[in-house]
Enzyme design. Structure first.
Site, PDB file in Angstrom:
ATOM      1  CB  THR A   7     -69.408 102.645 102.084  1.00  0.00           C
ATOM      2  OG1 THR A   7     -69.653 101.300 101.701  1.00  0.00           O
ATOM      3  CG2 THR A   7     -70.743 103.383 102.172  1.00  0.00           C
ATOM      4  CG  ASN A   9     -72.309  97.586 100.986  1.00  0.00           C
ATOM      5  OD1 ASN A   9     -73.520  97.722 101.088  1.00  0.00           O
ATOM      6  ND2 ASN A   9     -71.692  96.456 101.278  1.00  0.00           N
ATOM      7  CG  ASP A  69     -62.665  96.123 107.038  1.00  0.00           C
ATOM      8  OD1 ASP A  69     -63.092  96.163 105.875  1.00  0.00           O
ATOM      9  OD2 ASP A  69     -61.972  95.187 107.458  1.00  0.00           O
ATOM     10  N   GLY A 151     -74.609  90.632 101.490  1.00  0.00           N
ATOM     11  CA  GLY A 151     -73.539  89.738 101.942  1.00  0.00           C
ATOM     12  C   GLY A 151     -74.073  88.406 102.472  1.00  0.00           C
ATOM     13  CE1 TYR A 152     -69.949  84.897 103.283  1.00  0.00           C
ATOM     14  CE2 TYR A 152     -69.371  87.124 103.976  1.00  0.00           C
ATOM     15  CZ  TYR A 152     -69.048  85.953 103.318  1.00  0.00           C
ATOM     16  OH  TYR A 152     -67.821  85.838 102.703  1.00  0.00           O
ATOM     17  CG  HIS A 178     -71.997  93.688 112.447  1.00  0.00           C
ATOM     18  ND1 HIS A 178     -73.232  93.391 111.936  1.00  0.00           N
ATOM     19  CD2 HIS A 178     -71.161  93.705 111.375  1.00  0.00           C
ATOM     20  CE1 HIS A 178     -73.135  93.221 110.623  1.00  0.00           C
ATOM     21  NE2 HIS A 178     -71.886  93.409 110.259  1.00  0.00           N
ATOM     22  NE  ARG A 179     -71.718  98.057 108.102  1.00  0.00           N
ATOM     23  CZ  ARG A 179     -72.084  96.785 107.881  1.00  0.00           C
ATOM     24  NH1 ARG A 179     -73.353  96.428 107.960  1.00  0.00           N
ATOM     25  NH2 ARG A 179     -71.195  95.882 107.571  1.00  0.00           N
TER      26      ARG A 179
HETATM   27  P1  IMP Z   1     -65.963  95.435 103.889  1.00  0.00           P
HETATM   28  O1  IMP Z   1     -66.703  96.224 102.864  1.00  0.00           O
HETATM   29  O2  IMP Z   1     -64.513  95.293 103.624  1.00  0.00           O
HETATM   30  O3  IMP Z   1     -66.294  95.907 105.284  1.00  0.00           O
HETATM   31  O4  IMP Z   1     -66.483  93.943 103.738  1.00  0.00           O
HETATM   32  C1  IMP Z   1     -67.584  93.545 104.401  1.00  0.00           C
HETATM   33  C2  IMP Z   1     -67.995  92.178 103.906  1.00  0.00           C
HETATM   34  O5  IMP Z   1     -68.342  91.404 105.050  1.00  0.00           O
HETATM   35  C3  IMP Z   1     -69.251  92.289 103.047  1.00  0.00           C
HETATM   36  O6  IMP Z   1     -68.953  92.309 101.681  1.00  0.00           O
HETATM   37  C4  IMP Z   1     -70.035  91.070 103.460  1.00  0.00           C
HETATM   38  O7  IMP Z   1     -69.593  89.969 102.717  1.00  0.00           O
HETATM   39  C5  IMP Z   1     -69.628  90.865 104.925  1.00  0.00           C
HETATM   40  N1  IMP Z   1     -70.543  91.617 105.812  1.00  0.00           N
HETATM   41  C6  IMP Z   1     -70.223  92.657 106.616  1.00  0.00           C
HETATM   42  N2  IMP Z   1     -71.306  93.115 107.275  1.00  0.00           N
HETATM   43  C7  IMP Z   1     -72.325  92.348 106.853  1.00  0.00           C
HETATM   44  C8  IMP Z   1     -73.719  92.362 107.178  1.00  0.00           C
HETATM   45  O8  IMP Z   1     -74.251  93.197 107.913  1.00  0.00           O
HETATM   46  N3  IMP Z   1     -74.443  91.424 106.563  1.00  0.00           N
HETATM   47  C9  IMP Z   1     -73.925  90.501 105.720  1.00  0.00           C
HETATM   48  N4  IMP Z   1     -72.657  90.475 105.360  1.00  0.00           N
HETATM   49  C10 IMP Z   1     -71.850  91.394 105.937  1.00  0.00           C
END
Ligand code: IMP
Length: 191
Positions: A7, A9, A69, A151-152, A178-179
């Site tokens: 990641t 992020n 993901d 994110g959200y 969730h993570r």
């Molecule tokens: P990924 O990097 O493809 O897993 O995309 C995950 C996306 O889902 C993020 O960019 C957020 O928009 C949303 N997301 C996933 N987990 C979270 C969280 O814990 N908090 C807020 N948004 C989340």
């Protein structure tokens, strides 16, 4: 032992480092390696996309790899944004743009807007995949609250809470996210 979490992020990295903080594992991230080409996440599910990420990164660096993901699934929107959560408002969309689009779509529906976050976590070492998934249920509110998380998070109130994820500390979010739950499962299956 070193594990590479696939990641860039920082929000995710902090959560996962916390999960592994009392183990012998050092969690590296893509920031510790040369830049990687864009990974095409064209799986139909969170688990498929997490596996694609883990395998791509393992094949490049040959370090046992963790990937995830994740995304948001809103009941009234038939599971949207789902696997498109990161790019809901378009490729490379900002969190702000994604949040704005979500609020616009939900303005047509009455509250409460029930939703859940889903996370598929994966370990891959060149031989085997281990997958663990978990969720966090709650609802989406109609205004942004709080500056923590990513994110959200400022729009999401977890079940049993009165503040958004954006108003929780990392420690508080990590108890219910969730993570954190998916990676804790993975940790237990494996170690
Ligand atoms: P990924 O990097 O493809 O897993 O995309 C995950 C996306 O889902 C993020 O960019 C957020 O928009 C949303 N997301 C996933 N987990 C979270 C969280 O814990 N908090 C807020 N948004 C989340």
């Amino acid at each position: 032992m070193k594990l590479l979490f696939a990641t860039t992020n920082n929000g995710k990295l902090k959560e996962v480092r916390k999960v592994f903080s009392e183990t012998a594992f050092t969690i590296l991230s893509l920031a510790d390696f040369p830049p990687v080409p864009e990974i095409i996440e064209d799986g139909a599910t969170f688990a498929e996309n997490a596996k694609i990420k883990a395998k791509t990164i393992y094949d490049l660096f040959h370090v046992p790899t963790l990937a995830d993901d994740s995304g948001l699934s809103v009941d009234q929107l038939n599971g949207e944004p789902g696997v498109f959560s990161a790019r809901y408002a378009g490729e490379n969309a900002s969190d702000e743009a994604n949040n704005k689009l979500l609020l616009k779509k939900l303005s047509n529906f009455p509250e409460p807007h029930y939703a859940k976050f889903v996370c598929s976590s994966v370990f891959y070492d060149g031989e085997k995949f281990i997958v663990a998934e978990d969720i966090m249920v709650g609802k989406i509110i109609h205004e942004l609250r709080g500056v923590n998380g990513f994110g959200y998070d400022p729009l999401f109130i977890a079940e049993g809470f009165s503040v958004t994820n954006g108003e929780l500390s990392l420690e508080e979010k990590n108890k219910i996210s969730h993570r954190a739950k998916a990676f804790n499962r993975l940790k237990k299956i494996f170690w």
